[in-house]
Design a protein around this motif. Structure first.
Motif, short mmCIF file in Angstrom:
data_model
loop_
_atom_site.label_atom_id
_atom_site.label_comp_id
_atom_site.label_asym_id
_atom_site.label_seq_id
_atom_site.Cartn_x
_atom_site.Cartn_y
_atom_site.Cartn_z
N THR A 1 -30.04 90.68 -80.85
CA THR A 1 -31.09 89.47 -80.76
C THR A 1 -29.76 88.50 -80.84
OG1 THR A 1 -31.60 89.60 -82.79
CG2 THR A 1 -33.09 90.57 -81.29
N SER A 2 -30.38 87.21 -80.71
CA SER A 2 -29.43 86.05 -81.17
C SER A 2 -29.15 86.04 -82.52
CB SER A 2 -30.14 84.75 -80.55
OG SER A 2 -31.19 84.62 -81.46
N GLU A 3 -30.13 86.65 -83.59
CA GLU A 3 -29.49 86.71 -84.91
C GLU A 3 -29.00 88.04 -85.29
OE1 GLU A 3 -33.11 86.52 -83.68
OE2 GLU A 3 -32.81 84.24 -83.83
N ASN A 4 -29.26 88.94 -84.49
CA ASN A 4 -28.53 90.50 -84.71
C ASN A 4 -27.66 90.64 -83.59
OD1 ASN A 4 -28.04 92.90 -85.63
ND2 ASN A 4 -29.95 94.01 -85.44
N ARG A 5 -26.32 90.10 -83.54
CA ARG A 5 -25.67 90.39 -82.31
C ARG A 5 -24.49 91.08 -82.38
NH1 ARG A 5 -23.15 84.34 -81.76
NH2 ARG A 5 -22.93 84.02 -83.87
N GLU A 6 -24.16 91.76 -83.38
CA GLU A 6 -22.92 92.51 -83.59
C GLU A 6 -22.82 93.95 -82.87
OE1 GLU A 6 -20.15 94.26 -87.04
OE2 GLU A 6 -21.13 92.48 -87.43
N ILE A 7 -21.94 94.18 -82.09
CA ILE A 7 -21.94 95.48 -81.43
C ILE A 7 -20.61 96.05 -81.86
CG2 ILE A 7 -23.49 94.64 -79.77
CD1 ILE A 7 -20.77 94.24 -78.00
N ASN A 8 -20.43 97.17 -81.33
CA ASN A 8 -18.96 97.90 -81.48
C ASN A 8 -18.55 98.10 -80.02
OD1 ASN A 8 -19.15 98.61 -84.01
ND2 ASN A 8 -20.69 99.91 -83.89
N TYR A 9 -17.06 97.76 -79.82
CA TYR A 9 -16.58 97.94 -78.61
C TYR A 9 -15.46 98.95 -78.65
CZ TYR A 9 -13.42 96.21 -74.66
OH TYR A 9 -12.46 96.27 -73.64
N TYR A 10 -15.48 99.83 -77.72
CA TYR A 10 -14.25 100.72 -77.53
C TYR A 10 -13.93 100.83 -76.07
CZ TYR A 10 -16.96 102.71 -81.64
OH TYR A 10 -17.56 102.74 -82.74
N TYR A 11 -12.52 101.13 -75.97
CA TYR A 11 -11.93 101.10 -74.69
C TYR A 11 -11.42 102.26 -74.66
CZ TYR A 11 -9.12 100.34 -70.61
OH TYR A 11 -8.53 100.61 -69.10
N ASP A 12 -11.75 103.31 -73.78
CA ASP A 12 -10.95 104.56 -73.41
C ASP A 12 -10.10 104.44 -72.34
OD1 ASP A 12 -10.40 107.01 -72.80
OD2 ASP A 12 -12.41 107.96 -72.77
N LYS A 13 -8.87 104.26 -72.83
CA LYS A 13 -7.77 104.15 -71.81
C LYS A 13 -7.43 105.13 -70.71
CE LYS A 13 -4.74 100.87 -74.57
NZ LYS A 13 -3.31 100.81 -75.15
#
Length: 57
Positions: free
Chosen positions: A36-48
Motif C-alpha cells: 500500500t502507499s503506507e506499507n510500500r517496501e519490497i525486496n528486489y532480486y536480480y538473477d543474472k
C-alpha cells in the motif's frame, strides 16, 4: 498460479540529463501482496544467470 503480463519500461530524463527507467506494476498484483502507499517496501532480486527480476514482500 502464475500469470503472464507484458509490461513496458518507460524511460525519462532527469533535470541533469540522466536517463531513468521506470516500470509500472498492476495495482491488483500489489494489493494482493499487501503493498500500500503506507506499507510500500519490497525486496528486489536480480538473477543474472536466468535474466529474471524477482520482487517479494
Amino acid at each position: 498460479m502464475k500469470e503472464k503480463r507484458s509490461l513496458n519500461v518507460s524511460f525519462g530524463k532527469t533535470g541533469k540529463g540522466y536517463v531513468t527507467p521506470k516500470l509500472s506494476l498492476p495495482k491488483s498484483d500489489l494489493e494482493d501482496m499487501g503493498i500500500t502507499s503506507e506499507n510500500r517496501e519490497i525486496n528486489y532480486y536480480y538473477d543474472k544467470e536466468n535474466k529474471q527480476i524477482i520482487l517479494s514482500k
